[in-house]
Enzyme design. Structure first.
Site, PDB file in Angstrom:
ATOM      1  N   ASP A   1       5.938  -0.104   6.812  1.00  0.00           N
ATOM      2  CA  ASP A   1       6.364   1.101   7.536  1.00  0.00           C
ATOM      3  C   ASP A   1       7.134   2.038   6.610  1.00  0.00           C
ATOM      4  O   ASP A   1       6.972   3.251   6.668  1.00  0.00           O
ATOM      5  CB  ASP A   1       7.280   0.733   8.727  1.00  0.00           C
ATOM      6  CG  ASP A   1       6.532   0.774  10.052  1.00  0.00           C
ATOM      7  OD1 ASP A   1       5.313   0.482  10.043  1.00  0.00           O
ATOM      8  OD2 ASP A   1       7.146   1.100  11.080  1.00  0.00           O
TER       9      ASP A   1
ATOM     10  N   ASP B   1       5.694  -6.274   7.338  1.00  0.00           N
ATOM     11  CA  ASP B   1       5.775  -5.370   8.492  1.00  0.00           C
ATOM     12  C   ASP B   1       6.753  -4.247   8.183  1.00  0.00           C
ATOM     13  O   ASP B   1       6.457  -3.067   8.370  1.00  0.00           O
ATOM     14  CB  ASP B   1       6.236  -6.162   9.721  1.00  0.00           C
ATOM     15  CG  ASP B   1       6.393  -5.269  10.940  1.00  0.00           C
ATOM     16  OD1 ASP B   1       5.480  -4.465  11.192  1.00  0.00           O
ATOM     17  OD2 ASP B   1       7.424  -5.376  11.629  1.00  0.00           O
TER      18      ASP B   1
ATOM     19  N   LYS C   1      12.566 -13.503  -0.610  1.00  0.00           N
ATOM     20  CA  LYS C   1      14.022 -13.584  -0.507  1.00  0.00           C
ATOM     21  C   LYS C   1      14.407 -14.976  -0.996  1.00  0.00           C
ATOM     22  O   LYS C   1      15.016 -15.784  -0.272  1.00  0.00           O
ATOM     23  CB  LYS C   1      14.439 -13.334   0.963  1.00  0.00           C
ATOM     24  CG  LYS C   1      15.926 -13.207   1.196  1.00  0.00           C
ATOM     25  CD  LYS C   1      16.530 -11.900   0.682  1.00  0.00           C
ATOM     26  CE  LYS C   1      18.024 -11.886   0.872  1.00  0.00           C
ATOM     27  NZ  LYS C   1      18.685 -10.747   0.194  1.00  0.00           N
TER      28      LYS C   1
ATOM     29  N   TYR D   1       6.387 -14.778  12.654  1.00  0.00           N
ATOM     30  CA  TYR D   1       5.640 -14.261  13.803  1.00  0.00           C
ATOM     31  C   TYR D   1       5.028 -15.391  14.638  1.00  0.00           C
ATOM     32  O   TYR D   1       4.902 -15.268  15.847  1.00  0.00           O
ATOM     33  CB  TYR D   1       4.501 -13.335  13.330  1.00  0.00           C
ATOM     34  CG  TYR D   1       4.903 -11.895  13.156  1.00  0.00           C
ATOM     35  CD1 TYR D   1       5.905 -11.537  12.261  1.00  0.00           C
ATOM     36  CD2 TYR D   1       4.272 -10.891  13.878  1.00  0.00           C
ATOM     37  CE1 TYR D   1       6.262 -10.214  12.089  1.00  0.00           C
ATOM     38  CE2 TYR D   1       4.621  -9.562  13.711  1.00  0.00           C
ATOM     39  CZ  TYR D   1       5.614  -9.233  12.816  1.00  0.00           C
ATOM     40  OH  TYR D   1       5.959  -7.922  12.665  1.00  0.00           O
TER      41      TYR D   1
ATOM     42  N   ASP E   1      15.237  -6.940  -0.329  1.00  0.00           N
ATOM     43  CA  ASP E   1      16.189  -5.818  -0.185  1.00  0.00           C
ATOM     44  C   ASP E   1      16.057  -4.849  -1.353  1.00  0.00           C
ATOM     45  O   ASP E   1      16.047  -3.625  -1.189  1.00  0.00           O
ATOM     46  CB  ASP E   1      17.630  -6.335  -0.011  1.00  0.00           C
ATOM     47  CG  ASP E   1      18.034  -7.406  -1.019  1.00  0.00           C
ATOM     48  OD1 ASP E   1      17.162  -7.894  -1.773  1.00  0.00           O
ATOM     49  OD2 ASP E   1      19.233  -7.760  -1.059  1.00  0.00           O
TER      50      ASP E   1
HETATM   51  C1  IPM Z   1       2.163  -3.680  12.804  1.00  0.00           C
HETATM   52  C2  IPM Z   1       2.904  -3.613  14.114  1.00  0.00           C
HETATM   53  C3  IPM Z   1       2.772  -4.974  14.784  1.00  0.00           C
HETATM   54  C4  IPM Z   1       3.386  -6.008  13.891  1.00  0.00           C
HETATM   55  C5  IPM Z   1       3.407  -5.016  16.183  1.00  0.00           C
HETATM   56  C6  IPM Z   1       2.861  -3.913  17.072  1.00  0.00           C
HETATM   57  C7  IPM Z   1       3.232  -6.356  16.825  1.00  0.00           C
HETATM   58  O1  IPM Z   1       4.216  -3.250  13.902  1.00  0.00           O
HETATM   59  O2  IPM Z   1       0.934  -3.898  12.815  1.00  0.00           O
HETATM   60  O3  IPM Z   1       2.796  -3.486  11.770  1.00  0.00           O
HETATM   61  O4  IPM Z   1       4.609  -6.234  13.925  1.00  0.00           O
HETATM   62  O5  IPM Z   1       2.659  -6.628  13.117  1.00  0.00           O
HETATM   63 MG    MG Z   2       4.686  -2.759  11.894  1.00  0.00          MG
END
Ligand code: IPM
Ligand code: MG
Length: 367
Positions: free
Chosen positions: A255, A251, A195, A145, A227
């Protein structure tokens, strides 16, 4: 001394769920006798609109937050600002700079699925008879990032773009300590995700994790390639306790974890800086779900992620643990009593569909 916080409601459903969460915070402060001094500031699309697209992160917002003990964040972004230059888009221009500016290197994302909500999870219910409770610890200010060089060049008409994944050993040590400490307060099981069969950063990560493990002999640590971790997450989510990983992997995995927990509307998060001498951290607290522009303004969003973000703030930045426990219990009892916002509602088992305010009121009453 009152606790000082800045409130950054942002965009989409941010402001509406923030209103409810602040009512819960006020009720907790009255009940448990602590004072909160709070000021509200612009961030994200709301800030772009107010500054004629100059910035999604005004100086006043940063300066006020520098004087505060914590930031309570709503969510940013939406279709209206998607076509602006990338650097001033709400996510890249506000969220990432806030993380970096305040050194918020440790992102805690609890992903739990209450036994009463397993039917809302896309994971086969026979795999999670008792729900699950995972804490994802994501490194937040390093890796690909923020690594340099990052950019784009023209190579004889064939454009090349590049990002750099880079980690210092000290960064890995810091996040591993946070994860091991979290595991000590839970089931003492830590999964480190990397990884290491491909990436140099991951080889350093794994070596460092093994060294840090020696400081926490009570915690059992295992390693998974990312993975494989993604597979295990949907196959046996209840086998995880604490999971620690670098920025980009975190990240993605967080999710996935959020999805299988049934609803994004339930999950809070904390982004923490280094612990201070009193054991508390400056932190930024926000729902994991984002601004949900599709349902914004309708008063139907689930306020629980924002309310649980308040409770995490009380726990990690303000040291008001009893109030945090009481908020968590009040949320649990609203769910146990069958109340469901639209994101959770299935109509079975006597569930009652409620809107944002009704869910908030039920939680306030218990509190
Ligand atoms: C998160 C989001 C952010 C990230 C984006 C919006 C920049 O997806 O907080 O997980 O990638 O960290
Ligand atoms: Mg995210």
């Amino acid at each position: 001394m009152p606790h000082t916080i800045t409130v950054l409601p942002g965009d989409g459903i941010g402001p509406e769920v923030m209103d409810v969460a602040l009512e819960v915070l006020d009720a907790a402060s009255a009940k448990f006798n602590f004072e909160i001094s709070r000021s509200t500031h612009l961030v994200g699309g709301a800030a772009l609109d107010a500054t004629n697209n100059e910035t999604p992160l005004p100086k006043q917002t940063i300066e006020a937050s520098e004087k505060a003990d914590a930031i309570l964040f709503g969510s940013v972004g939406g279709p209206k600002w998607e076509n602006l230059p990338p650097d001033i888009q709400p996510e890249r221009g506000a969220l990432l700079p806030l993380r970096k500016h305040f050194g918020l290197f440790a992102n805690l994302r609890p992903g739990s699925c209450l036994p009463a909500l397993t039917h809302a999870s896309p994971v086969k219910n026979e795999l999670i008879p008792n729900g699950f409770d995972v804490l994802c610890v994501r490194e937040l200010t390093g890796g690909i990032y923020f690594g340099e060089p990052k950019g784009r060049e023209d190579h004889n008409g064939d454009p090349v773009a590049f990002d750099t994944m880079v980690y210092k050993k000290s960064e890995i040590e810091n996040i591993l300590h946070v994860a091991f400490k979290a595991a000590m307060g839970r089931d003492k099981k830590l999964t480190s995700v990397d990884k290491a069969n491909v990436l140099a950063t991951s080889v350093l990560w794994r070596e460092t994790a093994n060294e840090i493990a020696a400081h926490y002999p009570e915690v059992t640590m295992d390693h998974l390639y990312v993975d494989n971790a993604a597979m295990q997450m949907v196959k046996r989510p209840d086998s995880f306790d604490v999971l620690v990983t670098e920025n980009l992997f975190g990240d993605i995995l967080s999710d996935e974890m959020a999805m299988i927990s049934g609803s994004l509307g339930m999950l809070p998060s904390a982004s923490l800086g280094e612990a201070k001498d009193n054991g508390l951290n400056f932190g930024m607290y926000e729902p994991s779900g984002g601004s949900a522009p599709d349902i914004a303004g309708q008063g139907i969003a689930n306020p629980i992620a924002q309310i649980l973000s308040v409770s995490m703030m009380l726990r990690y930045s303000l040291g008001e643990t009893t109030a945090a426990d009481a908020i968590d219990a009040a949320v649990q009892s609203a769910i146990d009593s069958g109340l469901r916002t639209g994101d959770l509602f299935t109509g079975i088992n006597g569930e009652k569909k409620v809107n944002t305010t009704e869910m908030g009121n039920a939680i306030l009453e218990t509190l």
